[in-house]
Design a protein around this motif. Structure first.
Motif, PDB file in Angstrom:
ATOM      1  N   GLY A 129       0.798  -1.224   0.000  1.00 16.26           N
ATOM      2  CA  GLY A 129       0.000   0.000   0.000  1.00 16.26           C
ATOM      3  C   GLY A 129       0.826   1.266   0.000  1.00 16.26           C
ATOM      4  O   GLY A 129       0.339   2.329  -0.405  1.00 16.26           O
ATOM      5  N   ASP A 130       2.077   1.169   0.429  1.00 18.75           N
ATOM      6  CA  ASP A 130       2.939   2.362   0.484  1.00 18.75           C
ATOM      7  C   ASP A 130       3.521   2.702  -0.887  1.00 18.75           C
ATOM      8  O   ASP A 130       3.874   3.861  -1.131  1.00 18.75           O
ATOM      9  CB  ASP A 130       4.085   2.129   1.480  1.00 18.75           C
ATOM     10  CG  ASP A 130       3.580   1.867   2.893  1.00 18.75           C
ATOM     11  OD1 ASP A 130       2.678   2.593   3.334  1.00 18.75           O
ATOM     12  OD2 ASP A 130       4.081   0.918   3.535  1.00 18.75           O
ATOM     13  N   VAL A 131       3.642   1.725  -1.764  1.00 18.41           N
ATOM     14  CA  VAL A 131       4.236   1.974  -3.079  1.00 18.41           C
ATOM     15  C   VAL A 131       3.206   2.021  -4.207  1.00 18.41           C
ATOM     16  O   VAL A 131       3.519   2.452  -5.321  1.00 18.41           O
ATOM     17  CB  VAL A 131       5.321   0.920  -3.420  1.00 18.41           C
ATOM     18  CG1 VAL A 131       6.450   0.963  -2.408  1.00 18.41           C
ATOM     19  CG2 VAL A 131       4.716  -0.482  -3.493  1.00 18.41           C
ATOM     20  N   ALA A 132       1.970   1.591  -3.915  1.00 15.62           N
ATOM     21  CA  ALA A 132       0.965   1.466  -4.981  1.00 15.62           C
ATOM     22  C   ALA A 132       0.676   2.801  -5.658  1.00 15.62           C
ATOM     23  O   ALA A 132       0.627   2.889  -6.890  1.00 15.62           O
ATOM     24  CB  ALA A 132      -0.325   0.869  -4.409  1.00 15.62           C
ATOM     25  N   ALA A 133       0.466   3.865  -4.873  1.00 14.01           N
ATOM     26  CA  ALA A 133       0.138   5.161  -5.470  1.00 14.01           C
ATOM     27  C   ALA A 133       1.297   5.692  -6.301  1.00 14.01           C
ATOM     28  O   ALA A 133       1.094   6.290  -7.366  1.00 14.01           O
ATOM     29  CB  ALA A 133      -0.229   6.161  -4.375  1.00 14.01           C
ATOM     30  N   GLY A 134       2.517   5.475  -5.842  1.00 13.03           N
ATOM     31  CA  GLY A 134       3.685   5.923  -6.607  1.00 13.03           C
ATOM     32  C   GLY A 134       3.814   5.200  -7.927  1.00 13.03           C
ATOM     33  O   GLY A 134       4.159   5.797  -8.952  1.00 13.03           O
ATOM     34  N   ARG A 137      -4.575  -5.881  -4.445  1.00 12.99           N
ATOM     35  CA  ARG A 137      -5.602  -5.118  -3.726  1.00 12.99           C
ATOM     36  C   ARG A 137      -5.209  -3.659  -3.559  1.00 12.99           C
ATOM     37  O   ARG A 137      -6.033  -2.748  -3.739  1.00 12.99           O
ATOM     38  CB  ARG A 137      -5.881  -5.761  -2.370  1.00 12.99           C
ATOM     39  CG  ARG A 137      -6.620  -7.080  -2.435  1.00 12.99           C
ATOM     40  CD  ARG A 137      -7.122  -7.487  -1.058  1.00 12.99           C
ATOM     41  NE  ARG A 137      -6.026  -7.646  -0.104  1.00 12.99           N
ATOM     42  CZ  ARG A 137      -5.382  -8.787   0.098  1.00 12.99           C
ATOM     43  NH1 ARG A 137      -5.728  -9.889  -0.587  1.00 12.99           N
ATOM     44  NH2 ARG A 137      -4.404  -8.870   0.983  1.00 12.99           N
ATOM     45  N   ALA A 138      -3.951  -3.422  -3.185  1.00 13.70           N
ATOM     46  CA  ALA A 138      -3.484  -2.051  -2.969  1.00 13.70           C
ATOM     47  C   ALA A 138      -3.529  -1.244  -4.263  1.00 13.70           C
ATOM     48  O   ALA A 138      -3.941  -0.072  -4.281  1.00 13.70           O
ATOM     49  CB  ALA A 138      -2.061  -2.062  -2.409  1.00 13.70           C
ATOM     50  N   CYS A 139      -3.120  -1.859  -5.366  1.00 10.20           N
ATOM     51  CA  CYS A 139      -3.128  -1.152  -6.657  1.00 10.20           C
ATOM     52  C   CYS A 139      -4.548  -0.911  -7.151  1.00 10.20           C
ATOM     53  O   CYS A 139      -4.848   0.153  -7.716  1.00 10.20           O
ATOM     54  CB  CYS A 139      -2.334  -1.942  -7.692  1.00 10.20           C
ATOM     55  SG  CYS A 139      -0.547  -1.980  -7.380  1.00 10.20           S
ATOM     56  N   ARG A 140      -5.428  -1.865  -6.933  1.00 13.22           N
ATOM     57  CA  ARG A 140      -6.830  -1.684  -7.319  1.00 13.22           C
ATOM     58  C   ARG A 140      -7.465  -0.551  -6.523  1.00 13.22           C
ATOM     59  O   ARG A 140      -8.249   0.239  -7.069  1.00 13.22           O
ATOM     60  CB  ARG A 140      -7.618  -2.983  -7.097  1.00 13.22           C
ATOM     61  CG  ARG A 140      -7.367  -4.055  -8.119  1.00 13.22           C
ATOM     62  CD  ARG A 140      -8.091  -3.761  -9.417  1.00 13.22           C
ATOM     63  NE  ARG A 140      -9.546  -3.747  -9.240  1.00 13.22           N
ATOM     64  CZ  ARG A 140     -10.393  -3.395 -10.185  1.00 13.22           C
ATOM     65  NH1 ARG A 140      -9.953  -3.029 -11.376  1.00 13.22           N
ATOM     66  NH2 ARG A 140     -11.685  -3.411  -9.962  1.00 13.22           N
ATOM     67  N   GLU A 141      -7.113  -0.470  -5.262  1.00 13.71           N
ATOM     68  CA  GLU A 141      -7.689   0.562  -4.395  1.00 13.71           C
ATOM     69  C   GLU A 141      -7.316   1.964  -4.869  1.00 13.71           C
ATOM     70  O   GLU A 141      -8.160   2.871  -4.908  1.00 13.71           O
ATOM     71  CB  GLU A 141      -7.241   0.350  -2.946  1.00 13.71           C
ATOM     72  CG  GLU A 141      -7.833   1.350  -1.985  1.00 13.71           C
ATOM     73  CD  GLU A 141      -7.379   1.102  -0.551  1.00 13.71           C
ATOM     74  OE1 GLU A 141      -7.504   2.028   0.285  1.00 13.71           O
ATOM     75  OE2 GLU A 141      -6.910  -0.027  -0.257  1.00 13.71           O
ATOM     76  N   VAL A 142      -6.040   2.166  -5.241  1.00 14.85           N
ATOM     77  CA  VAL A 142      -5.619   3.526  -5.658  1.00 14.85           C
ATOM     78  C   VAL A 142      -5.984   3.796  -7.115  1.00 14.85           C
ATOM     79  O   VAL A 142      -6.049   4.952  -7.528  1.00 14.85           O
ATOM     80  CB  VAL A 142      -4.094   3.720  -5.458  1.00 14.85           C
ATOM     81  CG1 VAL A 142      -3.726   3.565  -3.990  1.00 14.85           C
ATOM     82  CG2 VAL A 142      -3.292   2.758  -6.315  1.00 14.85           C
ATOM     83  N   SER A 143      -6.226   2.710  -7.887  1.00 14.30           N
ATOM     84  CA  SER A 143      -6.553   2.921  -9.297  1.00 14.30           C
ATOM     85  C   SER A 143      -7.999   3.344  -9.511  1.00 14.30           C
ATOM     86  O   SER A 143      -8.348   3.873 -10.554  1.00 14.30           O
ATOM     87  CB  SER A 143      -6.283   1.629 -10.097  1.00 14.30           C
ATOM     88  OG  SER A 143      -4.906   1.286 -10.033  1.00 14.30           O
ATOM     89  N   GLY A 144      -8.849   3.075  -8.523  1.00 18.40           N
ATOM     90  CA  GLY A 144     -10.256   3.491  -8.613  1.00 18.40           C
ATOM     91  C   GLY A 144     -11.079   2.616  -9.509  1.00 18.40           C
ATOM     92  O   GLY A 144     -10.651   1.600 -10.019  1.00 18.40           O
TER      93      GLY A 144
END
Length: 381
Positions: free
Chosen positions: A334-339, A374-381
């Motif tokens: 989750g810490d790197v997904a948005a980046g 899951r983390a990437c899906r969460e920030v991808s919308g």
């Protein structure tokens, strides 16, 4: 402490000495950050040195590639890549040909340029930063217009460029992003590099380069066609191409080392080893960059961005800051997904399609990557 001088506050250095130490600078110059290593190399370097070089070519290469000295001093590697590339670059600077470092974004061209200048001349600051607005004066010289109007053209009124100063002092000058500079400004280098002289027609004088002078330029090969070098100028350079890391392990090593250095310089709280997340970031970048998964089974569409090693370093550094300040101190997906999303999706329309397809066809099916998906899906919308 703040001292008011007119309307603008002037901040005094915290050590109270009136000077700023390298430890207080956000990003010290290479010759300051690695002063101890350079001094140790100079003390034990008994090989021939070209005129005005601080180190021999062998010691310069050792400084960049790392190694151990006879007294046990460990020289940390500044560049991880083929040794022959560094040897050719160093040797070029010992000749009368200038050096052009060419490569895609994020291949450490600027980093290598700075460290070469620091090791050869002890000064990496004689720098011309190339942009679309770089004027001819930045390469040749300018004028102090107050003195020019008061006393006319004179050497006292002349403001030397970094290149002119390097010529006069036998130092190494640097020109970053050469192909970003307008073509007519680029060509001011031709006389400097071929004749080793810089005419000053206003004074009827010239500055001749002394022994030790040379020039390192960098260029992004994605910028071909922006302000492409003339054949006359290109002939004055020996071109060395810096490649992307050849293996995932090499890229993980580079990212890990640079993230540790940046973490110390930015005073980020120490976090446990995040090599697993670093390896996942590198894997994602390499697969999308290469257009194929690491096992060679699935072809992929590549996004518009470069997804360079430098961008991977930025993603991981940002993730470490999130983990340290807003998490439990452990670097997680989750810490790197948005980046990663920000690095991949540069074109909101086309790149978002590429990213979602990659998530669903590759990441979702990969063993042990469920948290990352899951983390990437969460920030991808």
């Amino acid at each position: 402490m703040t001292v008011s001088v007119g309307p603008t506050p002037v901040h005094q250095p915290p050590n109270g000495s009136g000077t700023v130490t390298p430890a207080q600078v956000l990003r010290p110059h290479a010759e300051e950050a690695f002063a101890a290593e350079l001094a140790a190399l100079a003390a034990q370097d008994d090989r021939p040195r070209p005129t005005r070089w601080r180190l021999s070519p062998w010691a310069v290469a050792t400084y960049l590639l790392g190694g151990s000295l006879p007294d046990g001093t460990v020289i940390t590697p500044k560049y991880i890549g083929p040794r022959r590339i560094v040897e050719v670059a160093v040797t070029t600077l010992a000749t009368d040909r200038a050096l052009l470092l060419l490569g895609v974004p994020g291949t450490a061209k600027t980093w290598v340029s700075e460290h070469l200048a620091a090791a050869v001349s002890g000064d990496s600051t004689l720098l011309v930063q190339g942009t679309a607005g770089t004027p001819e004066e930045a390469v040749r010289y300018g004028w102090n217009y107050a003195r020019l109007l008061a006393h006319g053209p004179s050497r006292d009124a002349l403001v030397p460029s970094p290149v002119m100063r390097a010529m006069a002092d036998g130092m190494t000058a640097r020109v970053e992003e050469l192909t970003r500079i307008p073509a007519d400004v680029q060509d001011t280098l031709i006389t400097i590099l071929s004749e080793k002289t810089l005419p000053i027609p206003e004074l009827g004088q010239e500055v001749q380069a002394v022994h030790g002078f040379n020039l390192i330029a960098t260029a992004n090969d994605r910028d071909r066609g922006v302000n492409e070098l003339s054949s006359a100028l290109r002939r004055r350079f020996n071109t060395v191409v810096l490649p992307l890391p050849q293996t995932p392990e090499a890229e993980v090593d580079i990212v890990t080392r640079r993230v540790r250095q940046l973490g110390r310089s930015l005073d980020l709280p120490a976090v446990p080893d995040g090599v697993d997340e670093i390896r996942r970031v590198v894997t994602v970048f390499r697969e999308l960059r290469d257009g194929i998964t690491t096992d060679g089974r699935t072809k992929l569409k590549s996004p518009s961005g470069t997804l360079s090693t430098a961008e991977a370093i930025s993603v991981v550094t940002g993730g470490l800051a999130l983990a340290a300040h807003f998490g439990d101190g452990v670097l997680r997906a989750g810490d790197v997904a948005a980046g990663i999303l920000g690095a991949v999706v540069r074109d909101p329309a086309a790149d978002r399609v590429v990213w979602r397809e990659y998530l669903e066809t590759v990441v979702r099916e990969r063993d042990g990557w469920a948290d990352f998906y899951r983390a990437c899906r969460e920030v991808s919308g």
